[in-house]
Design a protein around this motif. Sequence first.
Motif, mmCIF file in Angstrom:
data_model
loop_
_atom_site.group_PDB
_atom_site.id
_atom_site.type_symbol
_atom_site.label_atom_id
_atom_site.label_comp_id
_atom_site.label_asym_id
_atom_site.label_seq_id
_atom_site.Cartn_x
_atom_site.Cartn_y
_atom_site.Cartn_z
ATOM 1 N N SER A 172 1.199 -1.012 -0.195
ATOM 2 C CA SER A 172 0.400 0.272 -0.314
ATOM 3 C C SER A 172 1.119 0.953 0.381
ATOM 4 N N ASP A 173 -0.223 2.304 -0.137
ATOM 5 C CA ASP A 173 1.126 3.643 -0.115
ATOM 6 C C ASP A 173 2.185 3.868 -0.777
ATOM 7 N N GLY A 174 2.027 3.475 -2.449
ATOM 8 C CA GLY A 174 3.185 3.622 -2.993
ATOM 9 C C GLY A 174 2.416 4.595 -4.358
ATOM 10 N N TRP A 175 3.830 4.563 -5.344
ATOM 11 C CA TRP A 175 3.478 4.915 -6.471
ATOM 12 C C TRP A 175 4.642 4.101 -7.114
ATOM 13 N N ILE A 176 4.276 4.490 -8.879
ATOM 14 C CA ILE A 176 5.059 3.915 -9.892
ATOM 15 C C ILE A 176 5.567 5.398 -10.648
#
Length: 209
Positions: free
Chosen positions: A32-36
Amino acid sequence: MVLGTAAAVPLLSQFTVTTPAAAADHTWGTVSDGWIEVRWTPRVGEQLDRFEAVVEAVAPARLVSDAHGTAVRFPLRSGSGDPSLADLRKATFGGSVAGGLAVRTRQGSFRVESLESVLRDGVTSGTWVVNGTDMGHRSVFRCNPAEGRLITEGVPPGRPMRVRIQEVPMRPTAELLEGFAATFGAPAFTADTVVAHVTAEALYTPPRG
């Protein structure tokens, strides 16, 4: 903790996999709480400038710019997985990213959304929309996470841990090159050209018990 390129192999691709079965596996932790973030190379930027192309992020993805250039950052929806730090070859993740990327010129428009990636072949795919027509789900990029760098937090066993893999080269698939040529004209790169670098980060929370 920074791990070498060989240790980075399993993680990046699976941050963007859509795997419904993953959510049902209660032995996995959550992602969770991520980005790319996908940042194209100067060579690709020059080609886009020659085509007078306008690059847009499809919300909730957004464009980000800094001294290193421009990139598109995609939010990571929650998912599940197991980074298997003791044996990274067994790492598995299931989740999805939101938003997309669009390129528009006077010759046409190209948009890709619902990006997914599968660890076993290193190919990223997505839903293509060319000149307003849905072309279905097709391949977009090839990447080998072993070419990037993995960074993890040093935390006690069983505690949530932030995981990042960065600067992984991305190369276009033959399918993307054909679509680009049909929409905008012959590209100045090949299937062996690094057209972008990708960085991904997320919070991994181990399963309880």
